[in-house]
Design an enzyme around this catalytic site. Sequence first.
Site, short mmCIF file in Angstrom:
data_model
loop_
_atom_site.label_atom_id
_atom_site.label_comp_id
_atom_site.label_asym_id
_atom_site.label_seq_id
_atom_site.Cartn_x
_atom_site.Cartn_y
_atom_site.Cartn_z
N ASP A 142 35.87 96.92 -11.31
CA ASP A 142 35.17 96.77 -12.58
C ASP A 142 35.70 97.77 -13.61
OD1 ASP A 142 33.32 95.72 -14.35
OD2 ASP A 142 31.68 96.98 -13.63
N HIS A 185 43.32 93.97 -17.83
CA HIS A 185 43.49 93.18 -16.61
C HIS A 185 44.89 93.40 -16.01
CE1 HIS A 185 39.65 91.37 -17.16
NE2 HIS A 185 39.97 90.70 -18.24
N LEU A 240 47.47 95.15 7.70
CA LEU A 240 46.30 95.05 6.83
C LEU A 240 46.09 93.60 6.44
CD1 LEU A 240 44.15 96.43 4.89
CD2 LEU A 240 45.98 96.44 3.16
#
Length: 244
Positions: A22, A39, A133
């Site tokens: 955020d 962004h 991962l």
Amino acid sequence: MGVFPLAAPPPPPPAHVAIIMDGNGRWALGRGLRRIAGHKRGAEAVRTAIESALRLGISYLTLFGFSSENWKRPEAEVRDLMGLLRYYLSNEIAYLNERGVRLQVIGDRARLHPDIGALIEKGERATAAGRRLTLVIALSYGGRSEIASAARRLAERVAAGEIRPHEIDETMIAGHLETCGIPDPDLLIRTSGEKRISNFLLWQCAYAELVFIDTLWPDFTRQDFEQAVREYHGRERRYGAASG
């Protein structure tokens, strides 16, 4: 000659860390830039999170990339975000493969443009052998919608005579969520100072430790990640049991 005690081994890392990324818009507006600049910078911070997770030995990293509510944003911003998503899916797969990272995407793909869906499938196939991962990206995702979809599928199975209502338990519901096969998050991090989970992994985060940090996502650093994990290690996880 004195005998020095051996240092205690470090605690094991959380197996699964989820992050609500955020603050991109506020980062850009604070610099007099368009929101898309935030962004873009936020997409760069994704690499920081991945490298941090690999360094710490975390097995699963889930990132909230685009929520089902984000479709309500201005059309131009959504278009820019989709363009950035196309770029990421086209250009970051080699980076993931080099590091042994497997990509998995959850969310309502039907709302995404078909070419984005094709890029997702291509990326998932290309990274399927990654073992260090698992990177889970939540796109067009909402926790309530996910639970409702699981309920519908279970209702269809009951109507078809495959299962009986009394057989439905928490394990069966979890098996019909999009995260089936992925352990629930141990730690949920949210950046930007907001203190809510915003319809993200509602079922899965029932017992996650929540850490809220003031850093805006584009400024997220390895130190921020490590500090959140240290805070996680400092908590007593009782899963509803009474303290000693």
